[in-house]
Design a protein around this motif. Structure first.
Motif, PDB file in Angstrom:
ATOM      1  N   GLY A  91      45.320  -4.708 -33.962  1.00 58.33           N
ATOM      2  CA  GLY A  91      45.690  -3.401 -33.434  1.00 58.33           C
ATOM      3  C   GLY A  91      47.075  -3.351 -32.821  1.00 58.33           C
ATOM      4  N   GLY A  92      47.576  -4.501 -32.395  1.00 54.07           N
ATOM      5  CA  GLY A  92      48.899  -4.548 -31.800  1.00 54.07           C
ATOM      6  C   GLY A  92      50.020  -4.719 -32.797  1.00 54.07           C
ATOM      7  N   GLY A  93      49.698  -4.613 -34.088  1.00 52.32           N
ATOM      8  CA  GLY A  93      50.720  -4.720 -35.121  1.00 52.32           C
ATOM      9  C   GLY A  93      50.903  -6.140 -35.616  1.00 52.32           C
ATOM     10  N   ARG A  94      51.796  -6.279 -36.599  1.00 51.99           N
ATOM     11  CA  ARG A  94      52.085  -7.579 -37.208  1.00 51.99           C
ATOM     12  C   ARG A  94      53.596  -7.773 -37.286  1.00 51.99           C
ATOM     13  N   TYR A  95      53.983  -8.983 -37.647  1.00 47.89           N
ATOM     14  CA  TYR A  95      55.397  -9.330 -37.662  1.00 47.89           C
ATOM     15  C   TYR A  95      55.828  -9.830 -39.042  1.00 47.89           C
ATOM     16  N   ILE A  96      57.107  -9.642 -39.328  1.00 51.59           N
ATOM     17  CA  ILE A  96      57.768 -10.255 -40.489  1.00 51.59           C
ATOM     18  C   ILE A  96      59.077 -10.856 -39.997  1.00 51.59           C
ATOM     19  N   ASN A  97      59.353 -12.085 -40.400  1.00 49.58           N
ATOM     20  CA  ASN A  97      60.670 -12.681 -40.181  1.00 49.58           C
ATOM     21  C   ASN A  97      61.450 -12.505 -41.472  1.00 49.58           C
ATOM     22  N   ALA A 114      53.394 -10.985 -43.835  1.00 50.74           N
ATOM     23  CA  ALA A 114      53.173 -10.410 -42.509  1.00 50.74           C
ATOM     24  C   ALA A 114      52.112 -11.236 -41.779  1.00 50.74           C
ATOM     25  N   TYR A 115      52.388 -11.546 -40.521  1.00 52.15           N
ATOM     26  CA  TYR A 115      51.478 -12.424 -39.781  1.00 52.15           C
ATOM     27  C   TYR A 115      51.167 -11.838 -38.406  1.00 52.15           C
ATOM     28  N   ASN A 116      50.087 -12.328 -37.831  1.00 45.45           N
ATOM     29  CA  ASN A 116      49.654 -11.850 -36.530  1.00 45.45           C
ATOM     30  C   ASN A 116      50.456 -12.487 -35.396  1.00 45.45           C
ATOM     31  N   PRO A 117      50.705 -11.729 -34.338  1.00 47.35           N
ATOM     32  CA  PRO A 117      51.263 -12.339 -33.129  1.00 47.35           C
ATOM     33  C   PRO A 117      50.221 -13.244 -32.479  1.00 47.35           C
ATOM     34  N   TYR A 118      50.680 -14.139 -31.639  1.00 49.35           N
ATOM     35  CA  TYR A 118      49.745 -15.102 -31.038  1.00 49.35           C
ATOM     36  C   TYR A 118      48.728 -14.442 -30.125  1.00 49.35           C
ATOM     37  N   CYS A 119      49.064 -13.281 -29.567  1.00 52.19           N
ATOM     38  CA  CYS A 119      48.096 -12.620 -28.699  1.00 52.19           C
ATOM     39  C   CYS A 119      46.900 -12.089 -29.477  1.00 52.19           C
ATOM     40  N   ALA A 120      46.989 -12.052 -30.811  1.00 45.32           N
ATOM     41  CA  ALA A 120      45.822 -11.686 -31.619  1.00 45.32           C
ATOM     42  C   ALA A 120      44.751 -12.764 -31.540  1.00 45.32           C
ATOM     43  N   TYR A 121      45.172 -13.989 -31.248  1.00 45.20           N
ATOM     44  CA  TYR A 121      44.244 -15.117 -31.148  1.00 45.20           C
ATOM     45  C   TYR A 121      43.858 -15.429 -29.711  1.00 45.20           C
ATOM     46  N   ASN A 122      44.789 -15.176 -28.793  1.00 40.63           N
ATOM     47  CA  ASN A 122      44.567 -15.591 -27.419  1.00 40.63           C
ATOM     48  C   ASN A 122      45.316 -14.640 -26.481  1.00 40.63           C
ATOM     49  N   PRO A 123      44.598 -13.912 -25.627  1.00 40.26           N
ATOM     50  CA  PRO A 123      45.254 -12.920 -24.759  1.00 40.26           C
ATOM     51  C   PRO A 123      46.133 -13.527 -23.681  1.00 40.26           C
TER      52      PRO A 123
END
Length: 205
Positions: free
Chosen positions: A148-154, A170-179
């Protein structure tokens, strides 16, 4: 206490950026798919085994795979870079309420699903290679099939005024795994009004 900021974990970013750079338009469809699959396998191993993984030790014990959409080459697009003449520094909100500073560098203009799109390319204040850009985005899959917080591309500039955006990476930010981690929130300019069924899906806790 775990480190808060995703940008302190440069290893994963470097891996993904390097792979994105190697994915050129000269790849055959088969070679392209193989490269994306190899990157996904490396990403899984990093999350599962690396000491810098955002997963806790207990999470690692039950972690068996990452979820991705099927690889679709149509979601690897060549975008026109339109430079922002009067560049500004933007304080980008993070998920913990703090902020990080990025340079508003360019607009990436492209077409996908038959519709014109435009996304803001930002650059870290301490980025040494001025061809590298950070793209945080959200779309209509966000909060449904993707984080829900979006994804990233380098992304890496590959021409005088062009850049390749590969949504399959496109990959998940680390907060998707651990708040415990704080991650940049996509700017309002990068909220797409279409679904992007490509790249990583939401982490199933």
């Amino acid at each position: 206490m775990k480190p808060k900021h995703i940008l302190t974990l440069l290893v994963a970013i470097v891996i993904i950026a390097a792979v994105a750079y190697t994915l050129t338009s000269t790849d055959s469809p088969e070679a392209y798919i193989e490269k994306v699959e190899a990157e996904r396998e490396r990403q899984f191993k990093f999350i599962r085994f690396n000491a810098e993984s955002p997963l806790t030790e207990s999470q690692k014990q039950s972690f068996t795979k990452l979820e991705f959409y099927p690889i679709d080459p149509t979601y690897k697009v060549k975008a026109l870079m339109v430079t922002i003449e009067n560049k500004k520094v933007r304080e980008v909100p993070l998920t913990d309420g703090s902020k990080e500073r990025y340079i508003e560098h360019s607009w990436a203009e492209f077409e996908i699903q038959g519709k014109p799109q435009r996304l803001l390319l930002m650059q870290s204040m301490d980025e040494s290679d001025k061809r590298n850009f950070f793209l945080a985005f959200a779309d209509e899959t966000s909060g449904v099939e993707t984080y829900g917080g979006g994804r990233y591309i380098n992304a890496r500039q590959d021409g005088k005024s062009s850049i390749t955006l590969d949504f399959n990476l496109a990959y998940n930010p680390y907060c998707a795994y651990n708040p415990d981690y704080a991650c940049p929130i996509p700017p309002r300019e990068n909220i797409l009004e279409i679904p992007i069924p490509a790249g990583e899906k939401n982490y199933d806790k």
